[in-house]
Each structure stands twice: as structure tokens, then as C-alpha cells.
Design a protein around this motif. Structure first.
Motif, PDB file in Angstrom:
ATOM      1  N   MET A 137      43.276  98.153  44.856  1.00 28.06           N
ATOM      2  CA  MET A 137      42.601  97.589  45.792  1.00 28.06           C
ATOM      3  C   MET A 137      42.624  96.087  45.782  1.00 28.06           C
ATOM      4  O   MET A 137      42.521  95.511  44.822  1.00 28.06           O
ATOM      5  N   SER A 138      42.960  95.307  46.883  1.00 25.21           N
ATOM      6  CA  SER A 138      42.943  93.591  46.927  1.00 25.21           C
ATOM      7  C   SER A 138      41.497  93.406  47.398  1.00 25.21           C
ATOM      8  O   SER A 138      41.107  93.541  48.450  1.00 25.21           O
ATOM      9  N   LEU A 139      40.660  92.669  46.366  1.00 20.55           N
ATOM     10  CA  LEU A 139      39.313  92.730  46.649  1.00 20.55           C
ATOM     11  C   LEU A 139      39.071  91.036  46.523  1.00 20.55           C
ATOM     12  O   LEU A 139      39.542  90.441  45.801  1.00 20.55           O
ATOM     13  N   ASP A 140      38.169  90.776  47.641  1.00 20.90           N
ATOM     14  CA  ASP A 140      38.003  89.397  47.608  1.00 20.90           C
ATOM     15  C   ASP A 140      36.837  89.337  46.724  1.00 20.90           C
ATOM     16  O   ASP A 140      35.898  90.286  46.279  1.00 20.90           O
ATOM     17  N   PRO A 141      36.784  88.176  45.765  1.00 16.87           N
ATOM     18  CA  PRO A 141      35.833  88.219  44.533  1.00 16.87           C
ATOM     19  C   PRO A 141      34.261  88.402  44.831  1.00 16.87           C
ATOM     20  O   PRO A 141      33.763  89.068  43.887  1.00 16.87           O
ATOM     21  N   PRO A 142      33.808  88.252  45.994  1.00 17.74           N
ATOM     22  CA  PRO A 142      32.420  88.581  46.307  1.00 17.74           C
ATOM     23  C   PRO A 142      32.310  89.982  46.469  1.00 17.74           C
ATOM     24  O   PRO A 142      31.220  90.406  46.208  1.00 17.74           O
ATOM     25  N   PHE A 143      33.021  90.744  46.393  1.00 17.33           N
ATOM     26  CA  PHE A 143      32.957  92.073  46.638  1.00 17.33           C
ATOM     27  C   PHE A 143      32.969  92.696  45.196  1.00 17.33           C
ATOM     28  O   PHE A 143      32.405  94.015  45.167  1.00 17.33           O
ATOM     29  N   VAL A 144      33.211  92.217  44.300  1.00 18.57           N
ATOM     30  CA  VAL A 144      33.568  92.574  42.881  1.00 18.57           C
ATOM     31  C   VAL A 144      32.168  93.160  42.254  1.00 18.57           C
ATOM     32  O   VAL A 144      32.055  94.485  42.078  1.00 18.57           O
ATOM     33  N   ASP A 199      46.197  83.670  30.107  1.00 17.84           N
ATOM     34  CA  ASP A 199      46.339  82.219  30.639  1.00 17.84           C
ATOM     35  C   ASP A 199      45.614  82.084  32.086  1.00 17.84           C
ATOM     36  O   ASP A 199      46.110  81.223  32.836  1.00 17.84           O
ATOM     37  N   VAL A 200      44.477  82.760  32.370  1.00 15.58           N
ATOM     38  CA  VAL A 200      44.016  82.897  33.792  1.00 15.58           C
ATOM     39  C   VAL A 200      43.118  81.779  33.997  1.00 15.58           C
ATOM     40  O   VAL A 200      42.338  81.475  32.863  1.00 15.58           O
ATOM     41  N   VAL A 201      43.094  80.919  34.839  1.00 15.69           N
ATOM     42  CA  VAL A 201      42.273  79.512  35.241  1.00 15.69           C
ATOM     43  C   VAL A 201      40.772  80.200  35.272  1.00 15.69           C
ATOM     44  O   VAL A 201      40.444  81.547  35.556  1.00 15.69           O
ATOM     45  N   GLU A 202      39.998  79.452  34.891  1.00 12.48           N
ATOM     46  CA  GLU A 202      38.545  79.787  34.325  1.00 12.48           C
ATOM     47  C   GLU A 202      37.680  80.539  35.802  1.00 12.48           C
ATOM     48  O   GLU A 202      37.142  81.279  35.684  1.00 12.48           O
ATOM     49  N   GLY A 203      37.878  79.608  36.847  1.00 12.79           N
ATOM     50  CA  GLY A 203      37.358  80.163  38.157  1.00 12.79           C
ATOM     51  C   GLY A 203      37.651  81.552  38.331  1.00 12.79           C
ATOM     52  O   GLY A 203      36.615  82.339  38.725  1.00 12.79           O
ATOM     53  N   ALA A 204      39.045  81.840  38.283  1.00 16.61           N
ATOM     54  CA  ALA A 204      39.290  83.393  38.721  1.00 16.61           C
ATOM     55  C   ALA A 204      38.730  84.435  37.500  1.00 16.61           C
ATOM     56  O   ALA A 204      38.396  85.303  38.136  1.00 16.61           O
ATOM     57  N   LEU A 205      38.665  83.931  36.291  1.00 17.46           N
ATOM     58  CA  LEU A 205      37.989  85.015  35.494  1.00 17.46           C
ATOM     59  C   LEU A 205      36.648  85.091  35.793  1.00 17.46           C
ATOM     60  O   LEU A 205      36.063  86.298  35.554  1.00 17.46           O
ATOM     61  N   ALA A 206      35.905  84.004  36.064  1.00 17.41           N
ATOM     62  CA  ALA A 206      34.394  84.387  36.659  1.00 17.41           C
ATOM     63  C   ALA A 206      34.189  85.170  37.426  1.00 17.41           C
ATOM     64  O   ALA A 206      33.564  85.964  37.638  1.00 17.41           O
ATOM     65  N   GLY A 207      35.042  84.992  38.600  1.00 21.96           N
ATOM     66  CA  GLY A 207      35.291  85.955  39.863  1.00 21.96           C
ATOM     67  C   GLY A 207      35.454  87.200  39.666  1.00 21.96           C
ATOM     68  O   GLY A 207      34.997  88.313  40.501  1.00 21.96           O
TER      69      GLY A 207
END
Length: 439
Positions: free
Chosen positions: A100-107, A130-138
Motif C-alpha cells: 500500500m502507498s500510504l500518506d505518512p499521517p495514515f501510518v 541512507d533515508v533522509v531523517e524526515g522520511a524516517l520519522a514519518g
């Protein structure tokens, strides 16, 4: 974030509609023709794009050497409708929810009740190196990776070089909201922000509060009755001052109460544009319009970019985080194969290709160094830096209530009052969560 915009949007909307029809028909045909004797068919529920996810699905199917085939199933265009369809299927135990392609707020909302299959440790290690920090947090919930970052969107500050120069601004240095407000007012120009009663308002308010050192939800994993909000705070007051000033002084333009990412871009491209916070789609959209002859060629050379504005001078900004994470449904028949497919989908090579072809920035930091990326998006390094600083919207299973509550109490911008709006907003959301009021 809407991806259709002005002339770019008109041509792209047609291509998106055609792509969506082809994807939907293709998914139907694949489902109807799959053989019990062939490789397992994994269904990937995708958000609308210009066909990039379908292309990646085909590539990864070929590279699996017969281990699996990926078919795509198109979700609605609207984020709220995407959430509703996924939530219903997951709650019903649908065993086709392979990817599923999930928008981060749905996680958090999907992870909390156990709707997502656990990410294997080895997969988590390989896909987050090597994932950017913001994406990891989401993609985390309760300090654990529960989805795999695929692409990660963010807003940057776009500016008209001629306006910044006339206002005496040094754009090689970080700038604040107060500075761009003063500069736009001095030049009698408009600031591009999104003032509509929509998800974009939550994006703006969250970025302002986070940039001021606050946070909207202070205890993300609390129950609805125990949630503590940080809206009625010094950071919330600072956010309200910025929104209120732009609204009351008419600096957002006459269409501010209904302004979206697309309409703020159109305003920015015109003679009254000055500064704008918006997503990277602005660049290909503007270039397409120039090529089509609907915008002057000299506009391109007058556009600059830098990081999202600071709220407090000298303090790091916290740009918005968007994008897509990939999750696996807990009732999927093929979770191991689904994660194998996800590893292929999120490879830096595929992310870089997706960026240059569809305009969606990679979650992989390494993908920004791929050939052709900086040629297509000369602001790629600014996007990568922004994503390292970015903060997700409130991480909570009750995100829908929080976001809708903000939208209802912070719009229109001209009605926002720094002395009362943060408290009113917090009280309303808490009342909704306790069942005392309805959205």
C-alpha cells in the motif's frame, strides 16, 4: 499535495486521467487472467501519478525472475478518500492488501490496531541505510519502523529574484517569515501560501508550530481521552501571528481563503508574485508553461529557491513532510514476497527515476546524486536538505480528528486571532476526541 497545476495541470490532468484509466483496466485484466499455476500476484494499491508506479511494478516483476508479479490498483485522488478506502479494506481483513502507498499521517492510524505486517529487521536495515531523517520519522510508530519510505515530499521557499533584490534581501542567508512579510509588503506583492480549509492548512500550521520549537500532539501514543495538545502555547501563538498577519493585511492575495498549492503557484508566476512556500512540482509546471508559451521565458531566470522560512531568526526551520511510505497489510497472503518487492521498488535507482519522470522526490539521500537528477531539478540539494530538517504532521491514531479540527478553526486566515485561536483550536479538538463535539 495536488499535482495538477495551471497549463501544466491541464495537460497533466489529461495524462493522469488516461494513466488512471489504464491502470484500473490493467489491474482488472491482471486480476481476471491470473493463473493459480503461475507466480503469486501481489496487489499494490497506488496513489495517482503519471504512471511511474506502474512502470516500477513492471520493472520489479521482471527482475523477480518469476518469484512474483505486481499488479497495481489505483486509489482515489483525494487523500481522505484514499484513507477511507484503505481503512475499510484493512478492517475487513482484505487479503489482497499486499503493498500500500500510504500518506505518512495514515501510518500511526493503521499501525496501532495491527493492520500493518511487521517490517522484517533485515528489510528495515537494508531499506533505511541512507533515508533522509524526515522520511524516517514519518514511517515510524512508537519508535519502530512500521512502513518503508518510498518518496518524501517537502515544501521549500520559492522567490522572485527581482522582488527579493528590490527589497534588499540577501537570499544566500536563511530568511524568516517576518522578513518575507516585510519584503512583500514593501513591494506591494503577494505571498504564496495555502489558506483553503483543507489538509494544506494543517500542513502550514504544523510547519509553523514545529519551526517555533513546539509540537501539536505532545503524547502521540496516548488514548483519545488523554491526548495533550501543544497548540495553545507560545509556538502556537507565533504560528497564529504569521497566519493572521498574512490574512488580515491581504498579503496572501484576494483568493487566499480558497488558495491551494496550484492556485498559489499561479499567483506566484504572475506580476504580483514575490515569495511562496510550495512543493517541487512548481518547477516542471512552470517550465512546461513557458515551453507552451503561456508564461514568459524570462520568468525561469527570475525564480530562486531556498529553505522554508524560519519562525525565529537563527533557529532551524521545520519544513513540511509529505510523500509516500509502503506498508504491507497484516492479512496479506504473501508478506515475505511483498517486502521483497518493496525492496526492489524503493531502490535508489527506482527512486531517482521516479523523481525525474514523475517529479516526486526520493526518500533515499543517495538517489539525489544519480545522473540526471540535478539537471531536471536544479534545486535537488535544497530539497534533500529540507527533507533532513522536515517534521511529519502529528503522529497519532487520531490524526483525522486533529487535522480536521485545525482546518475548521484556523480558516479563513483573516479570522485567525493570536490571542484566541490557539486556545479555541485546542479546546475544540479535545472536545471532539472526548465525543463532546462533532467535526
Amino acid at each position: 499535495m495536488p499535482t495538477d497545476a495551471r497549463k501544466y495541470g491541464r495537460s497533466r490532468v489529461r495524462s493522469y486521467a488516461a494513466a488512471g484509466f489504464a491502470l484500473a483496466v490493467g489491474a482488472t485484466l491482471l486480476s481476471g487472467c491470473s493463473s493459480a499455476e503461475g507466480p503469486p500476484t501481489l496487489t499494490w494499491y497506488i496513489n495517482p501519478d503519471a504512471g511511474g508506479q506502474a512502470n516500477i511494478a513492471e520493472t520489479c516483476s521482471e527482475q523477480s525472475d518469476g518469484a512474483y508479479t505486481i499488479q497495481t490498483s489505483l486509489l482515489p485522488n483525494d487523500a481522505a478518500a484514499q484513507r477511507e478506502q484503505l481503512a475499510r479494506r484493512l478492517a475487513a481483513g482484505d487479503d489482497t492488501m499486499d503493498i500500500m502507498s500510504l500518506d505518512p499521517p495514515f501510518v500511526p492510524e493503521f499501525a496501532e490496531p495491527g493492520y500493518l505486517a511487521p517490517v522484517p529487521e533485515d528489510v528495515a536495515e537494508r531499506t533505511t541505510q541512507d533515508v533522509v531523517e524526515g522520511a524516517l520519522a514519518g514511517a515510524r510508530w512508537k519508535d519502530k519502523l512500521v512502513a518503508v519510505p518510498f518518496w518524501a515530499n517537502t515544501q521549500i521557499l520559492w522567490y522572485r529574484k527581482s522582488v527579493a533584490e528590490a527589497a534588499g534581501m540577501d537570499m544566500s542567508q536563511p530568511v524568516t517569515w517576518d522578513q518575507i512579510i516585510e519584503a512583500a509588503a514593501s513591494q506591494d506583492k503577494f505571498i504564496g501560501v495555502q489558506g483553503a480549509r483543507a489538509e494544506s492548512m494543517t500542513v502550514w500550521v504544523n510547519a509553523l508550530i514545529e519551526s517555533a520549537g513546539g509540537t501539536i500532539v505532545e503524547n502521540p501514543d496516548a488514548s483519545a481521552a488523554d491526548i495533550k495538545l501543544g497548540i495553545d502555547s507560545e509556538a502556537g501563538t507565533q504560528a497564529a501571528e504569521i497566519v493572521s498577519t498574512i490574512g488580515k493585511e491581504g498579503l496572501g492575495g484576494p483568493g487566499l481563503p480558497t488558495q491551494t498549492e496550484n492556485t498559489s503557484m499561479i499567483q506566484f508566476q504572475g506580476d504580483e508574485g514575490s515569495f511562496m512556500v510550495n512543493y517541487p512540482f512548481v518547477w516542471p509546471a512552470t517550465n512546461e508553461a513557458v515551453t507552451a508559451g503561456t508564461l514568459p521565458a524570462e520568468l525561469i531566470d527570475d525564480i530562486g529557491w531556498t529553505l522554508y522560512p524560519q519562525v525565529n531568526e537563527g533557529e532551524d526551520t521545520a519544513p513540511p513532510l509529505g510523500g509516500i511510505d509502503l506498508g504491507v497489510g497484516s492479512n496479506s497472503k504473501y508478506p515475505d514476497l511483498a517486502y521483497q518487492a518493496i525492496e526492489c521498488i524503493v531502490s535508489p535507482e527506482n527512486q531517482a527515476q521516479y523523481f525525474t519522470s514523475n517529479g516526486n522526490p526520493p526518500a533515499s539521500a543517495a538517489a539525489y546524486d544519480a545522473p540526471g537528477v540535478s539537471d531536471t531539478f536544479p534545486m535537488a540539494e535544497t530539497i534533500r536538505e529540507s527533507l533532513e530538517l522536515s517534521k511529519p504532521r502529528p503522529q497519532t491514531p487520531y490524526y483525522n480528528e486533529v487535522s480536521t479540527g485545525i482546518q475548521q478553526t484556523w480558516t479563513p486566515p483573516s479570522a485567525v486571532d493570536p490571542a484566541t485561536t490557539p486556545a479555541t483550536s485546542a479546546e475544540f479538538i479535545l472536545a471532539v476526541l472526548k465525543g463532546e463535539k462533532l467535526l
